[in-house]
Design a protein around this motif. Structure first.
Motif, PDB file in Angstrom:
ATOM      1  N   ALA A 190       0.811  -1.222   0.000  1.00 27.40           N
ATOM      2  CA  ALA A 190       0.000   0.000   0.000  1.00 27.40           C
ATOM      3  C   ALA A 190       0.840   1.266   0.000  1.00 27.40           C
ATOM      4  CB  ALA A 190      -0.934   0.005   1.208  1.00 27.40           C
ATOM      5  N   LYS A 191       2.119   1.146   0.325  1.00 25.78           N
ATOM      6  CA  LYS A 191       2.992   2.317   0.414  1.00 25.78           C
ATOM      7  C   LYS A 191       3.828   2.521  -0.850  1.00 25.78           C
ATOM      8  CE  LYS A 191       1.711   3.357   4.583  1.00 25.78           C
ATOM      9  NZ  LYS A 191       0.972   4.620   4.851  1.00 25.78           N
ATOM     10  N   ARG A 192       3.573   1.742  -1.891  1.00 33.93           N
ATOM     11  CA  ARG A 192       4.334   1.859  -3.142  1.00 33.93           C
ATOM     12  C   ARG A 192       3.611   2.680  -4.191  1.00 33.93           C
ATOM     13  NH1 ARG A 192       5.191  -4.687  -3.545  1.00 33.93           N
ATOM     14  NH2 ARG A 192       6.083  -4.975  -1.440  1.00 33.93           N
ATOM     15  N   GLN A 193       2.440   3.233  -3.849  1.00 36.66           N
ATOM     16  CA  GLN A 193       1.589   3.905  -4.826  1.00 36.66           C
ATOM     17  C   GLN A 193       2.287   5.088  -5.495  1.00 36.66           C
ATOM     18  OE1 GLN A 193      -2.043   5.164  -2.936  1.00 36.66           O
ATOM     19  NE2 GLN A 193      -1.903   3.487  -1.486  1.00 36.66           N
ATOM     20  N   PRO A 194       2.111   5.266  -6.802  1.00 38.91           N
ATOM     21  CA  PRO A 194       2.682   6.429  -7.486  1.00 38.91           C
ATOM     22  C   PRO A 194       2.268   7.759  -6.854  1.00 38.91           C
ATOM     23  CG  PRO A 194       1.939   4.817  -9.078  1.00 38.91           C
ATOM     24  CD  PRO A 194       1.474   4.326  -7.740  1.00 38.91           C
ATOM     25  N   ASN A 195       0.948   7.935  -6.603  1.00 41.33           N
ATOM     26  CA  ASN A 195       0.495   9.211  -6.031  1.00 41.33           C
ATOM     27  C   ASN A 195       1.169   9.506  -4.700  1.00 41.33           C
ATOM     28  OD1 ASN A 195      -1.242  10.700  -7.643  1.00 41.33           O
ATOM     29  ND2 ASN A 195      -2.996   9.398  -7.185  1.00 41.33           N
ATOM     30  N   LEU A 196       1.389   8.474  -3.898  1.00 38.97           N
ATOM     31  CA  LEU A 196       2.009   8.669  -2.589  1.00 38.97           C
ATOM     32  C   LEU A 196       3.474   9.040  -2.742  1.00 38.97           C
ATOM     33  CD1 LEU A 196       1.700   8.590   0.477  1.00 38.97           C
ATOM     34  CD2 LEU A 196       2.169   6.131   0.403  1.00 38.97           C
ATOM     35  N   LEU A 197       4.213   8.307  -3.560  1.00 41.22           N
ATOM     36  CA  LEU A 197       5.631   8.624  -3.772  1.00 41.22           C
ATOM     37  C   LEU A 197       5.803  10.023  -4.351  1.00 41.22           C
ATOM     38  CD1 LEU A 197       8.652   7.861  -3.934  1.00 41.22           C
ATOM     39  CD2 LEU A 197       8.168   6.908  -6.208  1.00 41.22           C
ATOM     40  N   PHE A 198       5.052  10.335  -5.383  1.00 41.50           N
ATOM     41  CA  PHE A 198       5.205  11.648  -6.019  1.00 41.50           C
ATOM     42  C   PHE A 198       4.812  12.775  -5.059  1.00 41.50           C
ATOM     43  CE2 PHE A 198       4.124   9.442 -10.315  1.00 41.50           C
ATOM     44  CZ  PHE A 198       5.342   8.781 -10.281  1.00 41.50           C
ATOM     45  N   GLY A 199       3.751  12.553  -4.277  1.00 45.09           N
ATOM     46  CA  GLY A 199       3.333  13.561  -3.314  1.00 45.09           C
ATOM     47  C   GLY A 199       4.372  13.789  -2.233  1.00 45.09           C
ATOM     48  N   VAL A 200       4.967  12.722  -1.727  1.00 47.55           N
ATOM     49  CA  VAL A 200       5.995  12.853  -0.697  1.00 47.55           C
ATOM     50  C   VAL A 200       7.209  13.592  -1.241  1.00 47.55           C
ATOM     51  CG1 VAL A 200       7.712  11.536   0.615  1.00 47.55           C
ATOM     52  CG2 VAL A 200       5.289  10.929   0.762  1.00 47.55           C
ATOM     53  N   VAL A 201       7.640  13.251  -2.444  1.00 48.74           N
ATOM     54  CA  VAL A 201       8.792  13.945  -3.033  1.00 48.74           C
ATOM     55  C   VAL A 201       8.490  15.433  -3.195  1.00 48.74           C
ATOM     56  CG1 VAL A 201      10.200  14.158  -5.116  1.00 48.74           C
ATOM     57  CG2 VAL A 201       9.750  11.898  -4.136  1.00 48.74           C
ATOM     58  N   ARG A 202       7.321  15.754  -3.672  1.00 44.37           N
ATOM     59  CA  ARG A 202       6.959  17.170  -3.828  1.00 44.37           C
ATOM     60  C   ARG A 202       6.883  17.861  -2.470  1.00 44.37           C
ATOM     61  NH1 ARG A 202       2.259  18.643  -5.822  1.00 44.37           N
ATOM     62  NH2 ARG A 202       3.138  20.565  -6.634  1.00 44.37           N
ATOM     63  N   TRP A 203       6.310  17.167  -1.469  1.00 45.12           N
ATOM     64  CA  TRP A 203       6.176  17.764  -0.137  1.00 45.12           C
ATOM     65  C   TRP A 203       7.545  18.039   0.485  1.00 45.12           C
ATOM     66  CZ3 TRP A 203       6.673  16.414   5.196  1.00 45.12           C
ATOM     67  CH2 TRP A 203       5.946  17.230   6.066  1.00 45.12           C
ATOM     68  N   LEU A 204       8.525  17.205   0.154  1.00 52.84           N
ATOM     69  CA  LEU A 204       9.885  17.398   0.658  1.00 52.84           C
ATOM     70  C   LEU A 204      10.709  18.350  -0.198  1.00 52.84           C
ATOM     71  CD1 LEU A 204      10.743  13.709   1.673  1.00 52.84           C
ATOM     72  CD2 LEU A 204      10.265  15.631   3.206  1.00 52.84           C
ATOM     73  N   LEU A 250       6.683   7.997   3.530  1.00 53.25           N
ATOM     74  CA  LEU A 250       5.826   7.016   2.871  1.00 53.25           C
ATOM     75  C   LEU A 250       5.160   6.098   3.882  1.00 53.25           C
ATOM     76  CD1 LEU A 250       8.081   5.974  -0.163  1.00 53.25           C
ATOM     77  CD2 LEU A 250       5.956   7.280  -0.282  1.00 53.25           C
ATOM     78  N   LEU A 251       5.903   5.728   4.919  1.00 52.24           N
ATOM     79  CA  LEU A 251       5.380   4.794   5.905  1.00 52.24           C
ATOM     80  C   LEU A 251       4.350   5.427   6.841  1.00 52.24           C
ATOM     81  CD1 LEU A 251       8.655   2.857   6.779  1.00 52.24           C
ATOM     82  CD2 LEU A 251       6.669   1.977   5.515  1.00 52.24           C
ATOM     83  N   THR A 252       4.418   6.754   6.989  1.00 51.85           N
ATOM     84  CA  THR A 252       3.503   7.410   7.932  1.00 51.85           C
ATOM     85  C   THR A 252       2.343   8.129   7.241  1.00 51.85           C
ATOM     86  OG1 THR A 252       4.906   9.390   7.966  1.00 51.85           O
ATOM     87  CG2 THR A 252       5.305   7.737   9.658  1.00 51.85           C
ATOM     88  N   ARG A 253       2.492   8.465   5.973  1.00 52.11           N
ATOM     89  CA  ARG A 253       1.454   9.223   5.273  1.00 52.11           C
ATOM     90  C   ARG A 253       0.603   8.314   4.393  1.00 52.11           C
ATOM     91  NH1 ARG A 253       1.637  14.593   5.779  1.00 52.11           N
ATOM     92  NH2 ARG A 253       3.517  15.479   6.700  1.00 52.11           N
ATOM     93  N   ALA A 254      -0.497   8.868   3.895  1.00 51.28           N
ATOM     94  CA  ALA A 254      -1.391   8.143   2.992  1.00 51.28           C
ATOM     95  C   ALA A 254      -1.870   9.094   1.905  1.00 51.28           C
ATOM     96  CB  ALA A 254      -2.590   7.577   3.758  1.00 51.28           C
ATOM     97  N   THR A 255      -2.317   8.524   0.793  1.00 48.13           N
ATOM     98  CA  THR A 255      -2.866   9.354  -0.279  1.00 48.13           C
ATOM     99  C   THR A 255      -4.258   9.810   0.133  1.00 48.13           C
ATOM    100  OG1 THR A 255      -3.578   7.323  -1.370  1.00 48.13           O
ATOM    101  CG2 THR A 255      -1.548   8.337  -2.150  1.00 48.13           C
TER     102      THR A 255
END
Length: 311
Positions: A45-59, A84-89
């Motif tokens: 559940a933590k490999r999602q594209p939206n989640l990865l891209f959102g985390v990178v942008r947030w950082l 990624l481990l603490t956040r969700a889309t």
């Protein structure tokens, strides 16, 4: 599906024609062995594209160029992995109200709305927004939500909402700048109109905050539903949420929500909630199925930008 397949499909079905940046980036990640190795160490559940891209942008990382994206992710992986481990889309797209409105407006009024997976609760205000279905305008106020509606006579007005509540494992607060910045990071890069919509919808919610409860969609739903006022039609609804829920838990939710008083409005992918005899979708793009009490009604695009009513 493999992680590579997930990213390739996201690029070809969700991002194509909607976000050239994410289409290009998704296809690049699907071929990037270094990033796939890192992602495959995470829970699925933590490999999602939206989640990865959102985390990178947030950082503060780059998403416009696959090469610099790769370098940023590899260099900053410990920080990215922690987020990624603490956040969700928790994309809280108010535009989804445009596909919910025809169903909500047709139910016995007034309504008591209960959203499962509510995030910051921005979809709990369908009565406060304005809508454009082609040349047909409904409601007043900001934001104005545009939706291309086919096979549908748009509603004459907005519903009357007397109670609004949300259930989420990690509810977000629209008065908290950090929470709003996370919602902003989840909006796709080219979508300036969605950023403006987020600000306008957040202002509506901040002026009259909904009841948001931290809890589980099965364990805690009955108690929250019981708080709805008598004399109002309870409507439990959700959109693009159940794909994050393991299938056994998803099945338990469906059994539970069918037993509650009132109505159940679902807006999920056809692979998440399955229905017999669905017509072909209007295109190869990713569509949700809008359903009322288990009966499918329409195909709907993920951000509420279009819907096609079944005949």
């Amino acid at each position: 599906m493999t992680t590579a397949g997930t990213y390739a499909e996201f690029g070809s079905r969700e991002a194509r024609g909607v976000s050239p940046t994410y289409e290009r980036l998704s296809q690049a990640v699907a071929r990037d062995d270094d990033l796939l190795t890192l992602l495959d160490r995470l829970p699925p559940a933590k490999r999602q594209p939206n989640l990865l891209f959102g985390v990178v942008r947030w950082l503060g990382g780059p998403v416009n160029d696959p090469v610099t994206f790769h370098d940023f992710v590899v260099t900053h992986w410990p920080a990215i992995e922690a987020e990624l481990l603490t956040r969700a889309t928790q994309t809280n797209e108010a535009g989804r109200c445009a596909v919910l409105l025809p169903v909500l407006a047709a139910l016995p009024q007034p309504l008591a709305l209960l959203e499962v997976g509510a995030s910051a609760g921005l979809c709990l205000y369908p009565d406060r927004y304005a809508y454009r279905y082609g040349d047909h305008e409904v409601g007043s106020g900001e934001p104005v939500l545009d939706c291309a509606a086919n096979g549908l006579v748009p509603p004459a007005g907005v519903p009357r909402v007397v109670w609004r509540a949300g259930l989420d494992l990690n509810p977000l607060d629209v008065t908290d700048p950090e929470d709003v910045s996370w919602l902003d990071a989840l909006i796709w890069p080219e979508h300036g109109h969605r950023r403006a919509r987020l600000r306008a919808a957040a202002a509506v919610a901040a002026a009259d905050p909904p009841l948001l409860v931290r809890g589980d969609l099965v364990d805690d739903l009955p108690a929250l539903a019981a708080r709805a006022p008598t004399g109002a039609t309870l409507v439990v609804f959700h959109t693009s949420v159940l794909y994050q829920v393991p299938p056994p838990r998803r099945d338990a939710f469906v059994r539970l929500v069918r037993e509650l008083p009132g109505h159940w409005v679902a807006n999920e992918g056809p692979e998440v909630l399955r229905y017999d005899g669905l017509p072909a979708p209007p295109s190869d793009a990713l569509h949700n199925v809008l359903a009322l009490d288990g009966k499918p009604l329409a195909w709907a695009r993920g951000h509420g930008q279009a819907m096609t009513w079944f005949g």
